[in-house]
Scaffold this motif. Structure first.
Motif, PDB file in Angstrom:
ATOM      1  N   VAL A 168       1.628  12.041   4.954  1.00  0.00           N
ATOM      2  CA  VAL A 168       1.502  10.855   5.795  1.00  0.00           C
ATOM      3  C   VAL A 168       2.863  10.266   6.140  1.00  0.00           C
ATOM      4  O   VAL A 168       3.165   9.986   7.304  1.00  0.00           O
ATOM      5  N   TYR A 169       3.711  10.077   5.129  1.00  0.00           N
ATOM      6  CA  TYR A 169       4.985   9.391   5.318  1.00  0.00           C
ATOM      7  C   TYR A 169       6.139  10.341   5.622  1.00  0.00           C
ATOM      8  O   TYR A 169       7.276   9.902   5.772  1.00  0.00           O
ATOM      9  N   GLY A 170       5.856  11.619   5.717  1.00  0.00           N
ATOM     10  CA  GLY A 170       6.911  12.576   6.042  1.00  0.00           C
ATOM     11  C   GLY A 170       7.813  12.845   4.847  1.00  0.00           C
ATOM     12  O   GLY A 170       7.401  12.753   3.685  1.00  0.00           O
ATOM     13  N   ARG A 171       9.042  13.179   5.141  1.00  0.00           N
ATOM     14  CA  ARG A 171       9.993  13.518   4.081  1.00  0.00           C
ATOM     15  C   ARG A 171      10.445  12.240   3.386  1.00  0.00           C
ATOM     16  O   ARG A 171      11.030  11.357   4.014  1.00  0.00           O
ATOM     17  N   ILE A 172      10.217  12.156   2.071  1.00  0.00           N
ATOM     18  CA  ILE A 172      10.521  10.961   1.290  1.00  0.00           C
ATOM     19  C   ILE A 172      11.889  11.121   0.647  1.00  0.00           C
ATOM     20  O   ILE A 172      12.193  12.160   0.040  1.00  0.00           O
ATOM     21  N   ASP A 173      12.711  10.090   0.780  1.00  0.00           N
ATOM     22  CA  ASP A 173      14.037  10.119   0.162  1.00  0.00           C
ATOM     23  C   ASP A 173      13.903  10.169  -1.358  1.00  0.00           C
ATOM     24  O   ASP A 173      13.108   9.425  -1.947  1.00  0.00           O
TER      25      ASP A 173
ATOM     26  N   SER B 223       0.809  -1.213   0.000  1.00  0.00           N
ATOM     27  CA  SER B 223       0.000   0.000   0.000  1.00  0.00           C
ATOM     28  C   SER B 223       0.843   1.265   0.000  1.00  0.00           C
ATOM     29  O   SER B 223       0.481   2.263  -0.616  1.00  0.00           O
ATOM     30  N   GLU B 224       1.989   1.246   0.706  1.00  0.00           N
ATOM     31  CA  GLU B 224       2.794   2.466   0.777  1.00  0.00           C
ATOM     32  C   GLU B 224       3.337   2.851  -0.584  1.00  0.00           C
ATOM     33  O   GLU B 224       3.277   4.015  -0.992  1.00  0.00           O
ATOM     34  N   ARG B 225       3.867   1.874  -1.301  1.00  0.00           N
ATOM     35  CA  ARG B 225       4.415   2.180  -2.632  1.00  0.00           C
ATOM     36  C   ARG B 225       3.320   2.687  -3.560  1.00  0.00           C
ATOM     37  O   ARG B 225       3.512   3.634  -4.327  1.00  0.00           O
ATOM     38  N   LEU B 226       2.154   2.051  -3.502  1.00  0.00           N
ATOM     39  CA  LEU B 226       1.041   2.483  -4.340  1.00  0.00           C
ATOM     40  C   LEU B 226       0.601   3.893  -3.954  1.00  0.00           C
ATOM     41  O   LEU B 226       0.280   4.718  -4.823  1.00  0.00           O
ATOM     42  N   ALA B 227       0.615   4.177  -2.653  1.00  0.00           N
ATOM     43  CA  ALA B 227       0.228   5.511  -2.193  1.00  0.00           C
ATOM     44  C   ALA B 227       1.200   6.564  -2.701  1.00  0.00           C
ATOM     45  O   ALA B 227       0.807   7.658  -3.122  1.00  0.00           O
TER      46      ALA B 227
ATOM     47  N   ASN C  13       0.585   7.082  -6.488  1.00  0.00           N
ATOM     48  CA  ASN C  13      -0.595   7.906  -6.735  1.00  0.00           C
ATOM     49  C   ASN C  13      -0.412   9.325  -6.213  1.00  0.00           C
ATOM     50  O   ASN C  13      -0.890  10.296  -6.811  1.00  0.00           O
ATOM     51  N   GLY C  14       0.294   9.440  -5.087  1.00  0.00           N
ATOM     52  CA  GLY C  14       0.484  10.757  -4.496  1.00  0.00           C
ATOM     53  C   GLY C  14       1.336  11.689  -5.329  1.00  0.00           C
ATOM     54  O   GLY C  14       1.229  12.917  -5.219  1.00  0.00           O
ATOM     55  N   LEU C  15       2.211  11.122  -6.182  1.00  0.00           N
ATOM     56  CA  LEU C  15       3.044  11.969  -7.039  1.00  0.00           C
ATOM     57  C   LEU C  15       2.196  12.842  -7.954  1.00  0.00           C
ATOM     58  O   LEU C  15       2.592  13.958  -8.314  1.00  0.00           O
TER      59      LEU C  15
END
Length: 853
Positions: free
Chosen positions: A624-629, A578-582, A585-587
């Motif tokens: 949701v996931y904060g700062r993404i690398d 779900s995280e990768r899919l989120a 989609n979030g991009l």
């Protein structure tokens, strides 16, 4: 004689360079040569001028002698002016003015246009050509012609020319003509000396890079890439003339134990000593190199397997007698060797794989052995050692081993176990795990996008790649572990007696690390990534089929997450990631919702230590996931195609920010922006970039587009057109990550660009303390590589920017090799635009204070 000339040439150039400021020595080759020629011309005036003054004095014309000495003094001031001001133009014009005045005055006072010095008026434009180029030469030619016409016209307007005391004009003519010949010749020789020395240094830099490209850094023998290219050439010869050759794969026994017991420094010593011993035992026509880790590969041209076995046995005996000193102890070594004879028409990868199978047998049967593929193991080795010719029994044993290697229990391509035998071994391993209460780990490894390799390079290249992948996986495992080919692009590794889940993950990551280097497929190199799923046993409600299914689910989860990923099976492993899919989609909403932003890492001029540029770096603050690398979301943007609109936003935002700094009165800096592979392939990329530059009002020279080395070489012709259009408009183009993406330097002459960014891989190896044990040796090679890159770039009239500078020692090395600019945590971390603006403002204030002082 040659060494004496070279020594004096170096001394002269050293004296010449004393007058030239260091920043001019770092300039492009043309500018540097002109600065050197200013000093050459002054030296010539200093030596020839006094002799001419003496000649005029002896002829009775003392005024001319004084005038010549005064002009020579002015000419001698030009190198001093060059050193003081750093201006080639000022030094050149001072010299040419004195030269022009000297011969104009002499011609006027020695009888006009018929004077012996009138022909010397040509020297001003001639010298101007060497010192300033065509424009300067044309200016002084016009001035010299004007002076000649004026001197000729003076007597025609009833103005008498002054008289002179020289009575022997014929002698003066002879002196002037001979002097003209000698001066022109000597100046040309000095120019040739400085030019030749420049080309010699360029040749040395290219030679160093070429040598480092084919040699293993630690042992000095051939590296894997170059050795495989030599084997490919031998394969072509063998296919033409029908004479087979042999490959010997050598593995140092228990090398890991050496590293664990005596340390890596001792391990490096062992590798160097081992390579030296083997090189001393092979023939001059043989090719020997490091294949990877503690493995070496030896090619024996036009050698049948029987002779290869004799030579390999000789090497084995020599290694067995070898002793290496480490920490007051002696390390005894043994080596296992696998030999395979090339079969006409087969791929090199298959021949290496057969040698590897023989090596596997040698190690499985006690090590310190030589085994030939398709022949016996220990009995054959013993027969070779005793000199026996070999009996029918041995031949029968060899045939049976060959059938075992190529038979129904092994995959025909890779030589690994097939599915049937793997299931049998897995069943026994699970039974032992139940009895011993120890864990078993099952790793399912999938090659990502392997179909693309087959489609692009053909099935033969794909087969060669599979052979190399299987060998790499096996090399990461223990002898007691099992590896098998599960399906077309999938492999299974079975690990027994595992202490905990973390150990299985560590082994999986070790396998992934091994694929950080490219593999050879046909004539090209390919980077391979894997997705690894791990399932553990014993586990609740788990039998053999369930364990295989769980490993498959974990592998699919790893593949969905991204390339080069490891996933352990859990009860939720079968659920979608779900995280990768989120994130994917979030991009699509990240731009509209303002979640993306830029930070800027300053780039510092190493000569002035001032900020001269910034690199724009993309960041994502997810709600949701904060700062993404960036390493996580940029590949997703490439995959979904969102990298194109995101890239346009980054470019427009970075250009607008640079323009805002300029409008605020801050010092002008360039902004570097990365172009992705997908952006570069867009047919209108050049027009889109120039439209953004024009819309934001940024001067094109303040934009630096960074393109990674690996992306550039995919389509040289198309990329050359794009880069040419951008540079024609004034936009700067940089090669990013230089030295890590491609093995050929050919594209340097094919593609137009302005800046070369030295990858952090080279920078991190600099600055090793010489005082530490082995520090000098550790420092020499990385420094030589980096210095060769900088020297080559400067000869190609490119600037060099070093990335990832983190220590003062690294900075010291970069300054010593005259690197132009650098960026890294030693100077500044990536910063928000406001903080960069504050830095630029402070820099402007400091400069203003220095000017006012």
């Amino acid at each position: 004689m040659n060494s004496t000339c070279a020594r004096w040439s170096d001394r002269y150039l050293g004296a010449n360079h004393w007058f030239i400021p260091s920043h001019l020595l770092d300039q492009a080759a043309g500018q540097r040569a002109r600065a050197e020629n200013v000093v050459n011309a002054a030296l010539l005036a200093a030596t020839a001028g006094p002799f001419y003054a003496l000649a005029y004095h002896l002829l009775g014309f003392n005024a001319a002698a004084v005038e010549i000495l005064l002009c020579c003094a002015c000419m001698l001031g030009s190198p001093l002016l060059l050193r003081a001001s750093g201006s080639i133009w000022a030094a050149r014009e001072l010299f040419l003015c004195a030269l022009f005045f000297n011969f104009t005055w002499l011609s006027y006072n020695l009888g006009g246009i018929a004077a012996p010095t009138a022909s010397w008026l040509i020297t001003a434009p001639l010298v101007a050509m060497f010192l300033g180029g065509v424009a300067s030469a044309l200016f002084w030619l016009a001035l010299s012609c004007t002076a000649a016409v004026a001197i000729y016209a003076i007597p025609g307007v009833n103005n008498a020319l002054p008289s002179h005391p020289v009575s022997d004009m014929a002698l003066l003519y002879l002196i002037c003509h001979l002097g003209l010949f000698v001066v022109v010749l000597v100046f040309a020789l000095l120019f040739e000396l400085t030019k030749t020395q420049g080309f010699v240094k360029l040749e040395q830099a290219l030679g160093t890079i070429n040598e480092l490209a084919i040699r293993d850094e630690l042992t000095g023998v051939h590296n894997r890439r170059y050795l495989l290219s030599l084997i490919e050439k031998e394969k072509e010869r063998s296919d033409r003339n029908g004479r087979a050759f042999c490959l010997c794969l050598l593995d140092i026994d228990f090398f890991k134990r050496i590293n664990d017991t005596w340390g890596h420094a001792a391990g490096d010593t062992v590798l160097r000593a081992f390579a030296g011993i083997v090189q001393g035992k092979v023939r001059g026509s043989d090719s020997f190199g490091r294949y990877g880790g503690e493995e070496f590969l030896l090619m024996l041209p036009e050698t049948p397997s029987a002779d290869a076995m004799v030579l390999a046995e000789r090497v084995r005996v020599a290694i067995e007698k070898m002793r290496c000193a480490a920490g007051g102890s002696e390390i005894a070594l043994t080596v296992s060797i696998g030999v395979a004879e090339y079969r006409m028409g087969e791929a090199i990868g298959l021949a290496v794989a057969r040698a590897d199978e023989a090596l596997y047998l040698a190690k499985s049967n006690g090590r310190n052995r030589v085994v030939c593929h398709g022949q016996g193991t220990a009995p054959v080795a013993l027969a070779l050692r005793s000199g026996e010719a070999g009996s029918a029994g041995l031949r029968d044993l060899g045939a049976s081993v060959g059938r075992m290697l190529d038979g129904v229990h092994c995959d025909q391509l890779t030589g690994l176990l097939n599915r049937r035998l793997l299931r049998d071994r897995l069943r026994h391993a699970m039974d032992r795990a139940d009895r011993n209460r120890r864990l078993v780990a099952l790793l399912l490894l999938n090659i990502n996008k392997f179909k693309e390799v087959n489609d692009a390079l053909g099935y033969e290249a794909g087969d060669a790649l599979l052979v190399q992948v299987s060998a790499n996986i096996r090399h990461c495992l223990r002898d007691c572990d099992t590896v098998a080919r599960w399906s077309g692009d999938e492999f299974v590794a079975l690990l027994e007696d595992v202490a905990e889940e973390g150990d299985a993950r560590q082994v999986a990551e070790k396998i992934l690390d091994r694929f950080g280097l490219p593999l050879t497929a046909g004539e090209r190199e390919c980077f391979i990534t894997l997705s690894v799923g791990v399932a553990m046993y014993p586990a609740e409600d788990c039998d053999l089929d369930a364990l295989l299914k769980r490993a498959d689910l974990a592998m699919r989860s790893a593949r969905a997450w991204g390339e080069n990923s490891v996933q352990l099976y859990s009860s939720a492993a079968s659920e979608p990631q779900s995280e990768r899919l989120a994130l994917k989609n979030g991009l699509r909403d990240a731009l509209a919702r303002g979640q993306l932003f830029l930070e800027y890492q300053p780039q510092v001029d190493l000569a002035t230590r001032r900020i001269v540029g910034v690199e724009a770096l993309l960041r994502w603050q997810h709600p949701v996931y904060g700062r993404i690398d960036p390493g996580r979301f940029i590949p997703l943007a490439e995959e979904t195609g969102m990298i194109v609109p995101i890239g346009d936003w980054v470019l427009r935002t970075a250009c607008a920010q640079n323009r805002a700094w300029r409008d605020a009165g801050l010092p002008g800096v360039k902004t570097a922006v990365n172009l992705s592979a997908r952006q570069l392939r867009h047919p209108d990329i050049a027009a889109r970039v120039l439209e953004i530059v024009e819309a934001t009002g940024l001067p094109p020279g303040c934009l630096d587009l960074e393109i990674t080395e690996g992306v550039l070489i995919d389509d040289l012709e198309a990329n050359r057109r794009v880069m040419g259009a951008l540079r024609a408009a004034g936009v700067l183009v940089s090669i990013d990550d230089f030295g890590t993406g491609y093995s050929s330097l050919n594209y340097l002459s094919e593609l137009p660009f302005d800046i070369l960014k030295m990858d952090g891989l080279f920078v991190r190896r600099l600055g090793a303390p010489a005082a530490e044990p082995g520090g000098q040796a550790m420092r020499a090679r990385p420094y030589a590589i980096a210095e060769a890159i900088v020297a080559m770039a400067h000869r190609l009239e490119l600037k060099v920017i070093a990335e990832c500078v983190e220590t003062a020692e690294q900075l010291g090395d970069l300054c010593a090799m005259r690197c132009d600019e650098a960026q890294g945590y030693l100077f500044y971390r990536p910063l928000p635009a406001e903080q960069v603006g504050a830095l630029l403002a402070r820099q402007a204030d400091e400069r203003a204070e220095l000017v006012s002082a």
